[in-house]
Design an enzyme around this catalytic site. Structure first.
Site, PDB file in Angstrom:
ATOM      1  N   ASP A 197      41.068  34.928  38.917  1.00  0.00           N
ATOM      2  CA  ASP A 197      42.087  35.739  39.548  1.00  0.00           C
ATOM      3  C   ASP A 197      42.168  37.048  38.982  1.00  0.00           C
ATOM      4  OD1 ASP A 197      44.564  35.277  41.590  1.00  0.00           O
ATOM      5  OD2 ASP A 197      45.290  36.573  39.946  1.00  0.00           O
ATOM      6  N   ASN A 205      47.024  47.798  42.932  1.00  0.00           N
ATOM      7  CA  ASN A 205      47.177  48.710  44.374  1.00  0.00           C
ATOM      8  C   ASN A 205      48.252  49.460  44.413  1.00  0.00           C
ATOM      9  OD1 ASN A 205      44.954  47.478  45.773  1.00  0.00           O
ATOM     10  ND2 ASN A 205      45.985  45.595  46.688  1.00  0.00           N
ATOM     11  N   HIS A 210      45.169  51.225  47.883  1.00  0.00           N
ATOM     12  CA  HIS A 210      44.446  50.183  48.574  1.00  0.00           C
ATOM     13  C   HIS A 210      42.964  50.292  48.557  1.00  0.00           C
ATOM     14  CE1 HIS A 210      47.329  47.514  49.692  1.00  0.00           C
ATOM     15  NE2 HIS A 210      48.381  48.653  50.042  1.00  0.00           N
ATOM     16  N   ASP A 214      40.217  47.919  46.950  1.00  0.00           N
ATOM     17  CA  ASP A 214      39.169  47.255  47.450  1.00  0.00           C
ATOM     18  C   ASP A 214      37.712  47.619  46.689  1.00  0.00           C
ATOM     19  OD1 ASP A 214      40.831  46.527  49.525  1.00  0.00           O
ATOM     20  OD2 ASP A 214      39.785  48.033  51.134  1.00  0.00           O
ATOM     21  N   GLU A 241      42.995  38.571  45.850  1.00  0.00           N
ATOM     22  CA  GLU A 241      42.323  39.021  44.603  1.00  0.00           C
ATOM     23  C   GLU A 241      41.743  37.646  43.939  1.00  0.00           C
ATOM     24  OE1 GLU A 241      46.731  38.622  43.558  1.00  0.00           O
ATOM     25  OE2 GLU A 241      45.760  38.891  45.175  1.00  0.00           O
TER      26      GLU A 241
END
Length: 351
Positions: A197, A205, A210, A214, A241
């Site tokens: 994780d 973010n 965003h 990514d 994530e």
């Protein structure tokens, strides 16, 4: 039928000659072998498909060289030998269209040595018998299905891959985990699972946007994927994530070493974070579990729950660490915490 038996030799010769010319000009790649498996016809379409001239194979048994690098029977050979039992040995897809006269159908990848590339061919081969029932020839026809097969493979890959990271998607991951769990039950060898994780990803973010999020996930995915090195290992994006790694035939200690290598590799990327409450760079928390499935274990939910619980503990202990499900109590004891504060199993995940 009676009249055909009394045709003069000249008429038969004309008919045979016409049949040969017709076959030569067929748009379907076709070749014919005799009962001794020597090529008697290799039409122009077959020359174009294989890059092999008729003069190279007529009168020989070398037709296999047009399709494969090492000697093996073609479908026409199996028809001539009447060996349907050998179909699964040589072809990924096949069908025997009946016994004594109807031939075989098959599909497979051919390496096409003269062309230097692979083609996926659909193949039909059927025998020709004389009036006494003796085999006089076998005709093999070929269809190039390469484009269709590659499109089919691409669609299949799209159905099993995560669009952002290219790792296995959740559906594919669940199926492989179920299959590997069943295999571990049969072999009585351990099956390891890692949950990986990204720490404070929502804060990342919020701070970087965003698009950067990514890019961060793709970078982490690449690291996780690099550690799925064996044929049966599988790296997947479990959701958001969170990533997962299936490691068959691996105990907890070895799996923890893999997890630690992944954590260190992401730390070494030095992906800037800097959000309030997070560190300067992106880090990972990893939960590890390994188990030899017993007869009463059922499905892999036990393994999923153990790895998920270990990840949860890693988060509770401050993130940026690897926790093994077998050593949760030891980890708390090492930090001087009361064992009573160990979180209860949360079981957020199921197969």
């Amino acid at each position: 039928m009676a009249k055909s038996r009394t045709l003069p030799a000249t008429a038969v010769d004309v008919a045979d000659s016409y049949a040969v010319r017709l076959m030569q000009h067929l748009v379907v790649p076709t070749f014919v072998i005799d009962p001794k498996r020597r090529v008697v016809i290799w039409n122009r379409a077959c020359e174009r498909l294989t890059g092999v001239a008729a003069s190279e194979v007529i009168g020989t048994g070398k037709h296999w060289q047009a399709f494969y690098e090492t000697r093996r029977p073609c479908l026409a050979d199996l028809v001539a030998l009447d060996r349907p039992e050998q179909l699964p040995e040589y072809y990924s897809e096949y069908a025997a269209r009946g016994h004594n006269g109807l031939g075989f159908s098959a599909e497979n990848w051919c390496v096409m040595p003269k062309l230097g590339n692979q083609l996926y061919l659909a193949i039909d081969a059927g025998p020709i018998h004389d009036e006494a029932g003796r085999l006089i020839a076998v005709v093999e026809t070929l269809r190039d299905l390469t484009d269709q097969k590659r499109a089919e493979m691409a669609l299949k890959e799209l159905a099993t891959k995560d669009g952002l990271t290219g790792l296995a998607n959740r559906r594919s991951f669940d199926q492989v985990l179920s299959d590997e769990w069943a295999r571990a039950q049969r072999t009585q060898k351990p099956l390891a699972l890692l949950f990986v994780d990204v720490d404070h990803f929502k804060l990342f973010n919020d701070r970087h946007g965003h698009q950067s999020g990514d890019e961060c996930l793709r970078a982490v995915a690449a690291v996780v994927s690099r550690h799925a090195v064996r044929p049966l290992d599988l790296a997947g994006r479990y959701g958001g994530e969170e990533f997962a790694l299936i490691l068959p035939d691996m105990d907890c200690d070895t799996a923890c070493k893999v997890a630690e290598a992944i954590r260190c590799a992401v730390t070494a990327l030095q992906i800037a974070h800097g959000a309030t409450g997070a560190g300067d760079h992106v880090t990972l928390s990893v939960g590890v579990a390994s188990h030899i499935p017993g007869g009463a274990d059922g499905g892999p939910d036990r393994l999923l729950g153990a790895a998920d619980e270990a990840l949860y503990v890693a988060k509770r202990l401050g993130r940026n660490r690897v926790i093994c499900a077998e050593r949760v109590l030891a980890e708390f004891a090492a930090l001087g915490r009361d064992a009573a504060t160990v979180p209860a199993p949360v079981r957020r995940k199921s197969a």
